[in-house]
Design a protein around this motif. Structure first.
Motif, PDB file in Angstrom:
ATOM      1  N   LEU A 120      17.214   4.598  -1.671  1.00 37.92           N
ATOM      2  CA  LEU A 120      16.601   3.809  -0.603  1.00 37.92           C
ATOM      3  C   LEU A 120      17.329   2.485  -0.410  1.00 37.92           C
ATOM      4  O   LEU A 120      17.579   2.058   0.727  1.00 37.92           O
ATOM      5  N   ASP A 121      17.686   1.830  -1.522  1.00 34.55           N
ATOM      6  CA  ASP A 121      18.398   0.552  -1.440  1.00 34.55           C
ATOM      7  C   ASP A 121      19.750   0.726  -0.741  1.00 34.55           C
ATOM      8  O   ASP A 121      20.141  -0.110   0.086  1.00 34.55           O
ATOM      9  N   ALA A 152       7.344  11.965  -0.822  1.00 31.21           N
ATOM     10  CA  ALA A 152       6.726  12.889   0.128  1.00 31.21           C
ATOM     11  C   ALA A 152       7.782  13.787   0.762  1.00 31.21           C
ATOM     12  O   ALA A 152       7.567  14.999   0.926  1.00 31.21           O
ATOM     13  N   MET A 153       8.913  13.215   1.107  1.00 29.36           N
ATOM     14  CA  MET A 153       9.988  13.998   1.713  1.00 29.36           C
ATOM     15  C   MET A 153      10.565  15.012   0.719  1.00 29.36           C
ATOM     16  O   MET A 153      10.912  16.134   1.101  1.00 29.36           O
ATOM     17  N   VAL A 154      10.652  14.621  -0.557  1.00 30.19           N
ATOM     18  CA  VAL A 154      11.133  15.552  -1.583  1.00 30.19           C
ATOM     19  C   VAL A 154      10.209  16.759  -1.673  1.00 30.19           C
ATOM     20  O   VAL A 154      10.660  17.914  -1.752  1.00 30.19           O
ATOM     21  N   ARG A 155       8.896  16.511  -1.650  1.00 30.67           N
ATOM     22  CA  ARG A 155       7.924  17.615  -1.725  1.00 30.67           C
ATOM     23  C   ARG A 155       8.042  18.528  -0.511  1.00 30.67           C
ATOM     24  O   ARG A 155       7.976  19.757  -0.629  1.00 30.67           O
ATOM     25  N   ILE A 156       8.209  17.943   0.658  1.00 26.70           N
ATOM     26  CA  ILE A 156       8.329  18.742   1.885  1.00 26.70           C
ATOM     27  C   ILE A 156       9.591  19.601   1.836  1.00 26.70           C
ATOM     28  O   ILE A 156       9.571  20.790   2.158  1.00 26.70           O
ATOM     29  N   ALA A 157      10.713  18.989   1.422  1.00 25.59           N
ATOM     30  CA  ALA A 157      11.985  19.710   1.357  1.00 25.59           C
ATOM     31  C   ALA A 157      11.923  20.879   0.383  1.00 25.59           C
ATOM     32  O   ALA A 157      12.639  21.881   0.552  1.00 25.59           O
ATOM     33  N   ALA A 158      11.070  20.756  -0.643  1.00 23.05           N
ATOM     34  CA  ALA A 158      10.973  21.804  -1.660  1.00 23.05           C
ATOM     35  C   ALA A 158      10.146  23.001  -1.204  1.00 23.05           C
ATOM     36  O   ALA A 158      10.174  24.057  -1.850  1.00 23.05           O
ATOM     37  N   SER A 159       9.412  22.860  -0.108  1.00 18.35           N
ATOM     38  CA  SER A 159       8.583  23.974   0.365  1.00 18.35           C
ATOM     39  C   SER A 159       9.457  25.115   0.869  1.00 18.35           C
ATOM     40  O   SER A 159      10.397  24.888   1.652  1.00 18.35           O
ATOM     41  N   PRO A 160       9.168  26.350   0.475  1.00 18.53           N
ATOM     42  CA  PRO A 160       9.950  27.493   0.969  1.00 18.53           C
ATOM     43  C   PRO A 160       9.780  27.716   2.470  1.00 18.53           C
ATOM     44  O   PRO A 160      10.584  28.418   3.089  1.00 18.53           O
ATOM     45  N   ALA A 161       8.751  27.088   3.049  1.00 16.81           N
ATOM     46  CA  ALA A 161       8.509  27.261   4.483  1.00 16.81           C
ATOM     47  C   ALA A 161       9.173  26.185   5.331  1.00 16.81           C
ATOM     48  O   ALA A 161       9.108  26.233   6.560  1.00 16.81           O
ATOM     49  N   PHE A 162       9.835  25.213   4.690  1.00 11.73           N
ATOM     50  CA  PHE A 162      10.489  24.143   5.445  1.00 11.73           C
ATOM     51  C   PHE A 162      11.952  24.467   5.673  1.00 11.73           C
ATOM     52  O   PHE A 162      12.648  24.937   4.766  1.00 11.73           O
ATOM     53  N   LEU A 196      17.551  14.737  -5.242  1.00 13.33           N
ATOM     54  CA  LEU A 196      17.281  13.528  -6.012  1.00 13.33           C
ATOM     55  C   LEU A 196      16.042  13.689  -6.891  1.00 13.33           C
ATOM     56  O   LEU A 196      15.070  14.342  -6.496  1.00 13.33           O
ATOM     57  N   SER A 197      16.073  13.074  -8.054  1.00 11.97           N
ATOM     58  CA  SER A 197      14.906  13.031  -8.932  1.00 11.97           C
ATOM     59  C   SER A 197      14.228  11.677  -8.788  1.00 11.97           C
ATOM     60  O   SER A 197      14.734  10.785  -8.096  1.00 11.97           O
ATOM     61  N   GLY A 198      13.065  11.516  -9.466  1.00 10.90           N
ATOM     62  CA  GLY A 198      12.260  10.321  -9.274  1.00 10.90           C
ATOM     63  C   GLY A 198      12.996   9.023  -9.486  1.00 10.90           C
ATOM     64  O   GLY A 198      12.896   8.093  -8.680  1.00 10.90           O
ATOM     65  N   GLY A 199      13.774   8.917 -10.557  1.00 12.73           N
ATOM     66  CA  GLY A 199      14.458   7.669 -10.862  1.00 12.73           C
ATOM     67  C   GLY A 199      15.600   7.346  -9.930  1.00 12.73           C
ATOM     68  O   GLY A 199      16.086   6.210  -9.908  1.00 12.73           O
ATOM     69  N   GLU A 200      16.026   8.318  -9.160  1.00 13.20           N
ATOM     70  CA  GLU A 200      17.160   8.102  -8.254  1.00 13.20           C
ATOM     71  C   GLU A 200      16.723   7.680  -6.852  1.00 13.20           C
ATOM     72  O   GLU A 200      17.559   7.313  -6.023  1.00 13.20           O
ATOM     73  N   PRO A 216       0.807  -1.222   0.000  1.00 12.88           N
ATOM     74  CA  PRO A 216       0.000   0.000   0.000  1.00 12.88           C
ATOM     75  C   PRO A 216       0.840   1.273   0.000  1.00 12.88           C
ATOM     76  O   PRO A 216       0.497   2.260  -0.640  1.00 12.88           O
ATOM     77  N   ILE A 217       1.939   1.251   0.761  1.00 15.36           N
ATOM     78  CA  ILE A 217       2.882   2.371   0.774  1.00 15.36           C
ATOM     79  C   ILE A 217       4.277   1.810   0.547  1.00 15.36           C
ATOM     80  O   ILE A 217       4.747   0.947   1.282  1.00 15.36           O
ATOM     81  N   ARG A 218       4.922   2.284  -0.514  1.00 10.87           N
ATOM     82  CA  ARG A 218       6.260   1.828  -0.866  1.00 10.87           C
ATOM     83  C   ARG A 218       7.307   2.800  -0.321  1.00 10.87           C
ATOM     84  O   ARG A 218       6.996   3.934   0.045  1.00 10.87           O
ATOM     85  N   GLY A 219       8.534   2.352  -0.311  1.00 10.99           N
ATOM     86  CA  GLY A 219       9.612   3.233   0.115  1.00 10.99           C
ATOM     87  C   GLY A 219       9.690   4.492  -0.726  1.00 10.99           C
ATOM     88  O   GLY A 219       9.901   5.595  -0.197  1.00 10.99           O
ATOM     89  N   VAL A 220       9.490   4.366  -2.039  1.00 10.90           N
ATOM     90  CA  VAL A 220       9.570   5.541  -2.913  1.00 10.90           C
ATOM     91  C   VAL A 220       8.439   6.519  -2.642  1.00 10.90           C
ATOM     92  O   VAL A 220       8.586   7.725  -2.859  1.00 10.90           O
ATOM     93  N   ASP A 221       7.297   6.028  -2.154  1.00  9.93           N
ATOM     94  CA  ASP A 221       6.196   6.934  -1.800  1.00  9.93           C
ATOM     95  C   ASP A 221       6.611   7.852  -0.653  1.00  9.93           C
ATOM     96  O   ASP A 221       6.331   9.057  -0.667  1.00  9.93           O
ATOM     97  N   VAL A 222       7.277   7.280   0.352  1.00 11.78           N
ATOM     98  CA  VAL A 222       7.760   8.093   1.479  1.00 11.78           C
ATOM     99  C   VAL A 222       8.833   9.062   1.005  1.00 11.78           C
ATOM    100  O   VAL A 222       8.832  10.244   1.370  1.00 11.78           O
ATOM    101  N   ALA A 223       9.750   8.569   0.168  1.00 12.86           N
ATOM    102  CA  ALA A 223      10.825   9.428  -0.339  1.00 12.86           C
ATOM    103  C   ALA A 223      10.264  10.588  -1.154  1.00 12.86           C
ATOM    104  O   ALA A 223      10.728  11.732  -1.029  1.00 12.86           O
TER     105      ALA A 223
END
Length: 406
Positions: free
Chosen positions: A396-397, A227-237, A387-391, A218-225
């Motif tokens: 994670l590995d 989410a973290m990429v989106r959070i890191a990109a926020s100017p408020a983070f 990191l980009s999507g393919g990376e 239901p939730i993969r490692g890349v899903d969490v990663a």
């Protein structure tokens, strides 16, 4: 002749009196023994410990001549420092509960004698954290070694603080930052802990197991990663360490952040009536809202098995961790007691930070992690913004390979 005999008799009497006197004369009292004890504790605890040492010496006045020396040492560094040379270590020391197994296995701490009494006085979770295989090896000191959300009520509504998206949006609108430390695997666990992905200590007590790179479910490692990429990109983070977070609060740039009760007093002084504290929010992951998790733990007081004064060291450790001094610790340092009666006091129950910690406890896990966990997680989290999507899957590995390394 009579005079000579009298003199001889007098001399014999003096000699007998002198010998008898040496035999029956009372010995000079040695006085109370001299007891030198070294205590390791957090640098921030110096003033608190000074008061505790003073009351300890008053309690045992006349029973010993005490010389108690305080040396600052982070609870997180205690195990490594002790294991280098236990005989040169402190007699009494504060440490994080996840270090207990290693200290007990190395014979640096022994089971405490009055275990039943201490266990009965302590919160059950704290007593369990101070135990190995059912035996109590240390004195529970705090039951608050976790993290939650602090926020300035002037900028956030009750609705804003429910989700990380809401927090970041409100912070951005206010021109402020939400801070969290991604250099530490302790905090990064928050994103993986309630996803169904697993990490923990293997049965050997040394290595870790980890499924954070899982590629299905239901939730993969890349899903969490992602989410973290989106959070890191926020100017408020803002990725900030704990000292940086506190400095940001002081200069006004940080208006919310993830931290623990050790900052409660300082934040109260800065934000005053605007201080808010709550459980961690949910975050968007795989198209759903996932409750952020946390590691939990306790601080303990240990007695060095190599102490030259083990009885007095044990008394001092118990004194540092008694009900009265845990209440004093809460008053001066804002740290949540492990003592049952102290934790149930009205003053502790009214603390916003303690209330938030208790609310977050439903989503926390006792920290039991091998040493190979920390560096790979830190490296992954600090590099994720670039990191980009393919990376993401290879990253994670690599992280999991490091976490589970033997």
């Amino acid at each position: 002749m009579r005079t000579w005999a009298a003199l001889l008799l007098a001399a014999l009497l003096c000699l007998l009196t002198a010998c008898g006197g040496d035999e029956d004369a009372p010995s000079t009292p040695a006085g109370p023994e001299s007891v030198s004890l070294t205590v390791w504790g957090a640098e921030e605890d110096e003033a608190l410990l000074a008061q505790i040492f003073q009351s300890f010496q008053a309690q045992y006045q006349g029973q010993a001549r005490f010389q108690i020396t305080y040396q600052p040492l982070s609870e997180s560094s205690c195990k490594d420092t002790l294991l280098e040379d236990p005989e040169a270590g402190a007699d009494v020391f504060a440490f994080a509960d996840d270090q207990l197994n290693a200290l007990a296995a190395a014979g640096v701490v022994d089971p405490i004698e009055n275990a039943d009494a201490i266990r009965g006085q302590s919160l059950s979770a704290a007593a369990d954290a101070a135990s190995v295989a059912g035996s109590l090896y240390a004195y529970p000191l705090t039951s608050d070694n976790g993290y939650f959300l602090y926020y300035n009520k002037a900028y956030f509504t009750d609705e804003d603080i429910q989700t990380l998206d809401g927090l970041l949006e409100a912070a951005s609108a206010a021109g402020g930052k939400l801070a969290m430390d991604w250099s530490s695997g302790w905090y990064v666990y928050a994103f993986f802990g309630n996803t169904g992905l697993k990490v923990g200590l293997s049965d050997d007590g040394i290595t870790n197991f980890c499924t954070w790179n899982q590629a299905d479910g239901p939730i993969r490692g890349v899903d969490v990663a992602q989410a973290m990429v989106r959070i890191a990109a926020s100017p408020a983070f803002a990725n900030q360490t704990d000292p940086e977070f506190l400095e940001g609060v002081r200069n006004g740039s940080v208006i919310a952040g993830v931290s623990g009760v050790w900052n409660a007093v300082a934040l109260q002084e800065i934000w005053g009536e605007h201080l808010g504290a709550a459980k961690l929010p949910t975050f968007t992951c795989a198209g759903q809202q996932v409750q952020m998790a946390s590691f939990s733990g306790c601080k303990l007081v240990g007695v060095n098995a190599y102490s030259r004064h083990p009885q007095w060291a044990s008394r001092l450790a118990e004194w540092i961790a008694n009900e009265e001094n845990q209440c004093l610790r809460f008053q001066l340092r804002g740290q949540g007691p492990a003592n049952r009666r102290a934790a149930e006091s009205a003053e502790v129950q009214d603390s916003p930070a303690i209330a938030a910690l208790l609310e977050q406890s439903a989503f926390s896990q006792l920290q039991r992690i091998g040493g190979s966990y920390w560096d790979p997680v830190s490296e992954f989290a600090l590099g994720i913004a670039s990191l980009s999507g393919g990376e993401l899957q290879p990253a994670l590995d690599k992280m999991v390979e490091g976490i589970t390394a033997r």
